[in-house]
Design a protein around this motif. Structure first.
Motif, PDB file in Angstrom:
ATOM      1  N   TYR A 276      40.463 -16.890  25.113  1.00 54.62           N
ATOM      2  CA  TYR A 276      39.978 -15.553  25.623  1.00 54.62           C
ATOM      3  C   TYR A 276      39.317 -15.653  27.183  1.00 54.62           C
ATOM      4  CZ  TYR A 276      37.193 -11.304  25.249  1.00 54.62           C
ATOM      5  OH  TYR A 276      36.455  -9.924  25.259  1.00 54.62           O
ATOM      6  N   SER A 277      38.718 -17.025  27.320  1.00 52.63           N
ATOM      7  CA  SER A 277      38.240 -16.985  28.559  1.00 52.63           C
ATOM      8  C   SER A 277      39.280 -17.011  29.939  1.00 52.63           C
ATOM      9  CB  SER A 277      37.306 -18.349  28.751  1.00 52.63           C
ATOM     10  OG  SER A 277      36.433 -18.153  27.916  1.00 52.63           O
ATOM     11  N   ARG A 278      40.387 -17.694  29.600  1.00 49.09           N
ATOM     12  CA  ARG A 278      41.399 -17.768  30.690  1.00 49.09           C
ATOM     13  C   ARG A 278      42.389 -16.398  30.693  1.00 49.09           C
ATOM     14  NH1 ARG A 278      43.373 -21.555  26.809  1.00 49.09           N
ATOM     15  NH2 ARG A 278      45.245 -20.959  25.672  1.00 49.09           N
ATOM     16  N   GLY A 279      42.317 -15.495  29.707  1.00 52.10           N
ATOM     17  CA  GLY A 279      43.114 -14.356  29.676  1.00 52.10           C
ATOM     18  C   GLY A 279      44.244 -14.492  28.640  1.00 52.10           C
ATOM     19  N   GLY A 280      44.765 -13.422  28.095  1.00 52.33           N
ATOM     20  CA  GLY A 280      45.790 -13.410  27.291  1.00 52.33           C
ATOM     21  C   GLY A 280      45.546 -13.335  25.814  1.00 52.33           C
ATOM     22  N   LEU A 281      44.321 -12.963  25.874  1.00 48.12           N
ATOM     23  CA  LEU A 281      43.943 -12.965  24.213  1.00 48.12           C
ATOM     24  C   LEU A 281      43.220 -11.390  24.168  1.00 48.12           C
ATOM     25  CD1 LEU A 281      43.511 -13.646  21.023  1.00 48.12           C
ATOM     26  CD2 LEU A 281      41.490 -14.894  21.832  1.00 48.12           C
ATOM     27  N   GLY A 282      43.624 -10.445  23.488  1.00 48.10           N
ATOM     28  CA  GLY A 282      42.950  -9.264  23.465  1.00 48.10           C
ATOM     29  C   GLY A 282      41.844  -9.024  22.349  1.00 48.10           C
ATOM     30  N   ASP A 283      41.061  -8.150  22.656  1.00 47.68           N
ATOM     31  CA  ASP A 283      39.662  -7.985  21.721  1.00 47.68           C
ATOM     32  C   ASP A 283      40.213  -7.437  20.201  1.00 47.68           C
ATOM     33  OD1 ASP A 283      37.773  -8.474  23.696  1.00 47.68           O
ATOM     34  OD2 ASP A 283      38.007  -6.501  24.765  1.00 47.68           O
ATOM     35  N   VAL A 284      41.172  -6.650  20.198  1.00 49.95           N
ATOM     36  CA  VAL A 284      41.602  -6.465  19.145  1.00 49.95           C
ATOM     37  C   VAL A 284      41.922  -7.598  18.100  1.00 49.95           C
ATOM     38  CG1 VAL A 284      43.376  -5.007  17.480  1.00 49.95           C
ATOM     39  CG2 VAL A 284      42.252  -3.940  19.458  1.00 49.95           C
ATOM     40  N   LYS A 285      42.748  -8.368  18.486  1.00 48.58           N
ATOM     41  CA  LYS A 285      43.162  -9.495  17.840  1.00 48.58           C
ATOM     42  C   LYS A 285      41.996 -10.504  17.242  1.00 48.58           C
ATOM     43  CE  LYS A 285      46.290 -13.578  17.714  1.00 48.58           C
ATOM     44  NZ  LYS A 285      47.279 -14.334  18.446  1.00 48.58           N
ATOM     45  N   VAL A 286      40.924 -10.633  18.148  1.00 45.10           N
ATOM     46  CA  VAL A 286      39.635 -11.367  18.015  1.00 45.10           C
ATOM     47  C   VAL A 286      38.862 -10.535  16.815  1.00 45.10           C
ATOM     48  CG1 VAL A 286      37.550 -12.206  18.737  1.00 45.10           C
ATOM     49  CG2 VAL A 286      39.507 -12.216  20.093  1.00 45.10           C
TER      50      VAL A 286
END
Length: 364
Positions: A276-286
């Protein structure tokens, strides 16, 4: 000396995940640890009446809500005494005696009292009952000779004031009271869950809670609406983990086995945070992952609560028996206090004998 716990909650309604993370989960662990000789868990309805004096029915109805949640999370009446504060009159009498040991200026300096007064807009007109809350809390703690009080950092000033009362009483009257120690949460990240709206405090009045008894559809709706990093606009953008409510909740609830079941791309929470910190992971998935975690953790609690709801007379019987045990111990402490203060007139055979001899001399 016996190791004794005293803790509890004001009956303001159903308990939420903030209560669970902040205190309930730890209470169950302490209860099952076998380290303590007695555990007293109080439904503090008398304290709730200090700022709900004009609405006693609200407090009355909320007692059963708290009791049901206590039983649902795993507090066991065979190991912990669940009791109702107002049903133990000895607490009121102890408070009355302790009032002589505390000055008005000392109460005014109590940081917790200051904060609570501001929160309730009592600055211009403070009810005396509310103002003397630290004294009544000292009565609650000392009545059961509590050695340990599990509480958050915000309660440290209250425990310190209790210690002052104990020390002053014992220095004046002799060693009759036990000085308690605060037991702080062992997970600093979970001292207090924020509201789902990102506000610092989870509050029923703000409508930003997830309740322990909440239905699955409602939990999912609330989780998917949760506040996250406002600057994380696109999936590829780096995201902020620190202070992000979704990750604070995951700190509180996520276990490695949850990842194996619901997010196999990650071994643990730290890997998800790094992504999440480096980018590439969306809020919806989390959020979907958090929803799965919360559903897993809250389902057994919700189901146990529904079972207890089928037998409300049993719940009241639990409270009645716990209150009887608590009253017996409080009565013993009050007797010790009155003996130390020399106001045990009818039980003091030496006093009666001495007075008899004194007045016999005057008659001869």
């Amino acid at each position: 000396m016996s190791k004794i716990i005293l803790t509890g909650d004001r009956p303001t309604g159903k308990l939420h995940v903030g209560h669970y993370v902040g205190s309930l989960r730890r209470r169950v662990e302490l209860q099952n640890s076998g380290e303590f000789d007695k555990i007293f868990i109080m439904i503090a309805d008398a304290q709730a009446l200090t700022d709900n004096f004009d609405n006693p029915e609200k407090v009355r109805q909320n007692i059963i809500e708290v009791a049901l949640d206590y039983l649902a999370v795993g507090l066991d009446p065979a190991k912990s005494n669940l009791f109702i504060q107002s049903q133990i009159s000895e607490l009121t009498e102890l408070s009355f005696y302790y009032m002589n040991l505390v000055t008005v200026s000392r109460l005014q300096r109590n940081p917790t009292v200051k904060t609570e007064i501001q929160m309730r807009n009592f600055e211009s007109s403070i009810p005396v009952g509310f103002f003397t809350y630290p004294i009544s809390q000292a009565a609650d703690i000392t009545a059961f000779k509590a050695t340990t009080v599990p509480a958050g950092e915000d309660q440290e000033p209250m425990i310190e004031q209790c210690k002052e009362i104990v020390r002053k009483f014992n220095s004046i009257y002799g060693e009759a009271l036990v000085e308690p120690q605060i037991l702080l949460p062992d997970n600093a990240a979970c001292l207090r869950l924020p509201g789902i709206d990102g506000k610092a405090k989870m509050s029923k009045s703000l409508g930003n809670c997830i309740y322990l008894s909440e239905e699955p559809e409602s939990i999912q709706k609330k989780v998917m609406s949760m506040f996250t990093d406002p600057n994380h606009l696109r999936v590829e953008d780096p995201g902020q983990v620190e202070g992000n409510p979704v990750f604070i909740y995951l700190d509180a609830f996520a276990k490695d086995e949850h990842f194996a079941e619901f997010a196999p791309d990650y071994k643990n929470l730290q890997e998800m945070k790094d992504h999440y910190s480096r980018g590439g992971l969306g809020d919806v998935k989390v959020k979907r992952f958090l929803n799965n975690v919360l559903q897993t953790e809250l389902e057994p609690i919700r189901n146990r609560r529904k079972e207890f709801q089928k037998d409300i007379p049993y719940v009241y019987e639990v409270l009645k028996k716990g209150t009887e045990v608590a009253r017996e111990m409080a009565a013993d402490t009050l007797s010790d206090v009155k003996n130390a203060m020399k106001i045990n007139y009818f039980d003091d055979k030496e006093l009666i004998s001495m007075q008899s001899a004194k007045y016999e001399e005057t008659l001869n």
